[in-house]
Scaffold this active site. Structure first.
Site, PDB file in Angstrom:
ATOM      1  CG  ASP A 105      32.946 -34.298  -6.896  1.00 43.20           C
ATOM      2  OD1 ASP A 105      33.245 -34.482  -8.141  1.00 43.20           O
ATOM      3  OD2 ASP A 105      33.453 -33.428  -6.153  1.00 43.20           O
ATOM      4  CD  GLU A 160      29.269 -31.855 -13.744  1.00 48.17           C
ATOM      5  OE1 GLU A 160      29.564 -30.500 -14.271  1.00 48.17           O
ATOM      6  OE2 GLU A 160      28.417 -32.325 -14.157  1.00 48.17           O
ATOM      7  CD  GLU A 161      36.591 -30.025  -9.874  1.00 48.57           C
ATOM      8  OE1 GLU A 161      36.638 -29.081 -10.537  1.00 48.57           O
ATOM      9  OE2 GLU A 161      36.813 -30.119  -8.646  1.00 48.57           O
ATOM     10  CD1 TRP A 163      29.903 -34.185 -17.086  1.00 44.75           C
ATOM     11  CD2 TRP A 163      30.695 -33.197 -18.786  1.00 44.75           C
ATOM     12  NE1 TRP A 163      29.396 -32.986 -16.962  1.00 44.75           N
ATOM     13  CE2 TRP A 163      30.152 -32.280 -17.762  1.00 44.75           C
ATOM     14  CE3 TRP A 163      31.094 -32.250 -19.742  1.00 44.75           C
ATOM     15  CZ2 TRP A 163      30.295 -30.801 -17.696  1.00 44.75           C
ATOM     16  CZ3 TRP A 163      31.615 -30.951 -19.898  1.00 44.75           C
ATOM     17  CH2 TRP A 163      30.843 -30.273 -18.814  1.00 44.75           C
ATOM     18  CD  GLU A 187      30.424 -21.778 -11.561  1.00 44.49           C
ATOM     19  OE1 GLU A 187      31.409 -21.409 -11.953  1.00 44.49           O
ATOM     20  OE2 GLU A 187      29.572 -22.741 -11.882  1.00 44.49           O
TER      21      GLU A 187
END
Ligand SMILES: *[C@@H]1O[C@H](CO)[C@@H](O)[C@H](O)[C@H]1NC(C)=O
Ligand SMILES: *[C@@H]1O[C@H](CO)[C@@H](O)[C@H](O)[C@H]1NC(C)=O
Ligand SMILES: *[C@@H]1O[C@H](CO)[C@@H](O)[C@H](O)[C@H]1NC(C)=O
Ligand SMILES: *[C@@H]1O[C@H](CO)[C@@H](O)[C@H](O)[C@H]1NC(C)=O
Ligand SMILES: *[C@@H]1O[C@H](CO)[C@@H](O)[C@H](O)[C@H]1NC(C)=O
Ligand SMILES: *[C@@H]1O[C@H](CO)[C@@H](O)[C@H](O)[C@H]1NC(C)=O
Ligand SMILES: *[C@@H]1O[C@H](CO)[C@@H](O)[C@H](O)[C@H]1NC(C)=O
Ligand SMILES: *[C@@H]1O[C@H](CO)[C@@H](O)[C@H](O)[C@H]1NC(C)=O
Ligand SMILES: *[C@@H]1O[C@H](CO)[C@@H](O)[C@H](O)[C@H]1NC(C)=O
Length: 636
Positions: A204, A207-208, A148, A438
């Site tokens: 960030d 999550e990238e 992750w 989303e």
């Protein structure tokens, strides 16, 4: 002149009352908001354990991101999403007086106190807080072990902000002892983490990107200043809070590029983006303080001229009809569907409900700050933003007291602009259910996409509706705000960490530890991952399901390096091996021969090291090469 200003402010007080009752121009929108607000609040509660109807198996107080278990699997509890959701529920509890919500808050306090002690791939609570940077956990509160983007350093800041809001309320209710004994120890760990690690990179909010992120820095600042004010009122120390001035300095210096806020800086690797990102619009609403004395406050409130200029650049990016055909033909000062950043390809790179609603919230917040300050200032930076709302806008200060004139016209136009973003969300919300996923497709018919019933989408709807209805969070930090330093400096405060026992955390303890950097050369195909497993609990006690994931961020053809740092108890020999996780459901591959028999020796600590801890430096760096079968892509 002076008495003129105070008369003006007095006259303005009456206008403030009017402000929340004007501008209901679209009864259809009003009815939608009333109905959808109830659906959204229930949608949030359905996704929280232990009784949430959509998330069986989630333990008490754990907010599940979405009930969706595949394509995408969001059936986890993220620290960020949970904290933003609880901040909304805590505001709803305080502002709306819904007493039935308090059990969710007390469950959250307990649940987070426990989670703080769960050792995970980012580390552990003791001795140095590294485990607090873990982005997500399983819904029963156990560690999530997959590869992750970690650590993510906004989570502890956001959790502290939510819990500080609750603790302040407890103090006001005469329950300072509960705030101090039960809630503060959880907050204190998080503030320690912020104070210790704010000046190091992390992933960030999407999550990238590994770097420094505007949203993260901004929330870190708010957590430390709100924390300082709470600590003072409880009479407890907060050494970490002293970092606030330097965090503010980074916020002030690192992100503004003269036209907009570059969302991510200090990048670990180039990401090929222009830097326009919803990150920089969601940040100001997350740190929003209605009582801030001036829009020029360097915390970058929604009414800050840079925040307004940045808002326009961000929104205009999505007016591009080749990027978002759904926005074709929208005129100036009319809301459009908004996504994360223009280069986004995740699930096709579409508009998000929470961002489109966040834009509305941003504008309601800015209008409230102008109203409370009794004036709004237009400068060269914010002029394009104001011209869109009010073509005659000119640089200058506009006082609220004038019945007709720019202040009224601009404030009304900002609220109408905000409403038009809500109307966009309304247009693409399924009328029969009101369910918010989303994303929604970037071309007509704007079909809902990606995770269904996203908790954060629902929470964003409720907080938008609170602001639109004139419900604003209580004033925060202003008493504790530091001065912006004249020059920025790198810094860190060593954190103090302890399980929050009174909130129910288990009494985890730690002996002296040695940090080990596992580094292995292993050529892999795209989609294959490498882990280290061994006979220590931090290495999964030989279970691959609990192995420590390694990262490939330094991987090159010349050096196919996978690495990761793990704190292991000193004074022992640890046996370990590397394992490969294959794609397409193929079985894991284990090392063979010499690879099956690796050991690392960790000397015991001296008495002084026991007392001081052994710091962050890796004690041993392994230099290994994979021995065993090589994986092949399953081509699924
Ligand atoms: C969950 O249900 C139990 C049993 O009815 C109740 O005691 C508890 O308060 C509920 N929790 C929440 C968060 O609603
Ligand atoms: C650390 O702080 C210094 C001073 O503000 C800044 O120049 C640097 O970019 C910061 N680094 C990170 C990773 O935050
Ligand atoms: C509009 O979007 C398209 C497609 O993403 C892109 O190629 C183009 O550069 C954008 N135009 C502007 C003016 O940004
Ligand atoms: C926690 O455990 C340690 C070591 O076993 C013990 O010294 C300490 O008193 C315990 N703390 C609490 C609050 O029980
Ligand atoms: C990875 O690369 C960075 C940047 O070059 C370097 O600082 C770091 O030490 C490297 N890590 C390892 C484990 O080699
Ligand atoms: C782990 O393995 C090493 C090497 O075989 C051994 O010395 C050590 O005692 C083992 N540790 C545990 C906790 O079993
Ligand atoms: C493992 O390594 C140790 C030390 O290098 C050696 O003594 C032992 O025989 C090895 N065991 C196996 C099964 O290879
Ligand atoms: C341990 O801490 C003490 C007191 O802070 C300090 O004087 C000493 O230098 C430290 N020792 C080491 C090895 O860091
Ligand atoms: C791993 O690769 C690097 C770079 O090629 C090399 O210097 C190092 O010796 C390798 N390690 C082992 C154990 O083969």
């Amino acid at each position: 002149m002076l008495s003129g200003i105070s008369l003006c402010l007095l006259a303005g007080a009456a206008v403030l009352v009017e402000a929340s009752t004007i501008d209901i121009r679209d009864q259809g929108l009003e009815a939608f908001i009333q109905a959808e607000r109830k659906i959204a609040l229930q949608g949030v509660l359905n996704n929280i354990g232990p009784n949430g109807s959509a998330v069986p198996g989630a333990h008490a107080g754990y907010v599940v991101a979405s009930p969706s278990k595949d394509n995408p699997n969001y059936f986890y509890t993220w620290t960020r999403d949970s904290a933003l959701t609880l901040k909304m529920l805590i505001d709803e509890f305080i502002l709306g007086g819904d007493k039935s919500l308090e059990v969710y808050i007390t469950d959250y306090v307990h649940g987070q106190a426990v989670l703080q002690t769960v050792t995970n791939p980012s580390g552990s609570l003791l001795p140095s807080g590294t485990g607090l940077g873990e982005p997500k956990y399983n819904v029963d509160g156990t560690r999530f072990n997959g590869a992750w983007g970690r650590p993510q350093r906004d989570g502890p800041a956001l959790r502290a902000i939510a819990l500080i809001t609750y603790a302040n309320w407890l103090v006001e209710q005469g329950q300072a002892a509960k705030a101090k004994d039960v809630v503060w120890p959880v907050i204190s760990n998080d503030l320690s983490y912020v104070g210790q690690y704010w000046n190091t990179t992390g992933f960030d909010l999407w999550e990238e990107v590994d770097g420094s992120s505007f949203f993260t820095t901004q929330n870190q600042y708010k957590s430390l200043v709100d924390g300082a004010a709470l600590a003072a009122s409880l009479g407890v120390p907060c050494a970490a809070c002293g970092q606030a001035a330097q965090v503010l300095c980074l916020l002030d210096q690192a992100y503004w590029n003269g036209a907009f806020f570059t969302a991510n800086v200090n990048l670990k690797s180039p990401n090929g983006r222009v830097g326009v990102d919803a990150n920089t619009v969601l940040g100001p609403i997350s740190v929003f303080d209605p009582a801030v004395a001036s829009c020029a406050d360097p915390s970058v409130q929604p009414c800050h001229s840079r925040a307004l200029a940045n808002f326009k650049v961000f929104v205009d990016t999505f007016r591009n009809a080749s990027l978002y055909p759904i926005n074709a033909g929208a005129g100036p000062a009319r809301g459009v569907a908004l996504g994360r950043y223009p280069e986004d390809v995740y699930f096709g790179g579409n508009p998000w409900y929470l961002i489109t609603l966040g834009a509305a919230e941003f504008l309601y917040d800015a209008a409230e700050q102008w109203a409370r300050q009794g004036r709004l200032a237009v400068d060269e930076t914010s002029l394009p933003f104001f011209r869109e709302l009010y073509p005659a806008a000119a640089v200058g200060v506009h006082e609220r007291c004038r019945k007709s004139g720019p202040f009224r016209a601009i404030s009304d136009a900002a609220r109408a602009y905000a409403d038009s973003f809500v109307a966009v969300a309304q247009r693409y919300t399924p009328a029969s259910t009101g369910a918010l996923s989303e994303q929604f497709l970037r071309r007509e018919p704007g079909t809902p996409l990606s995770a269904r019933d996203l908790t954060w989408s629902y929470a964003a709807f409720v907080s938008m509706a609170q602001r639109r209805a004139g419900l604003f969070p209580p004033a925060g930090w202003t008493s504790a705000a530091p001065r912006l330093p004249s020059s920025c400096a790198a810094s860190s405060a060593k954190g103090v960490y302890a399980p929050a026992a009174a909130a129910g955390a288990p009494n985890v303890t730690v002996g002296c530890v040695r940090n080990v950097l596992f580094a292995v050369n292993a050529s892999t195909y795209y989609g294959e991952n490498v882990y280290v497993v061994g006979n220590a609990s931090a290495l999964g006690a030989w279970r691959v399901a609990d192995a420590q994931p390694l990262v490939a961020s330094n991987y090159t053809a010349q050096r196919p390096l996978w690495f990761g740092q793990v704190a292991l108890e000193a004074g022992q020999t640890v046996a370990y091996s590397y394992v490969r996780e294959e794609n397409c459901g193929q079985p894991w591959l284990w090392e063979q021969g010499a690879g099956a028999n690796r050991t690392v020796v960790l000397p015991a600590c001296s008495k002084e090291e026991e007392e001081n801890g052994t710091g962050e430096e890796p004690f041993v760096v392994t230099n290994d090469a994979w021995v065993g079968p090589v994986g092949s892509s399953g081509n699924c």
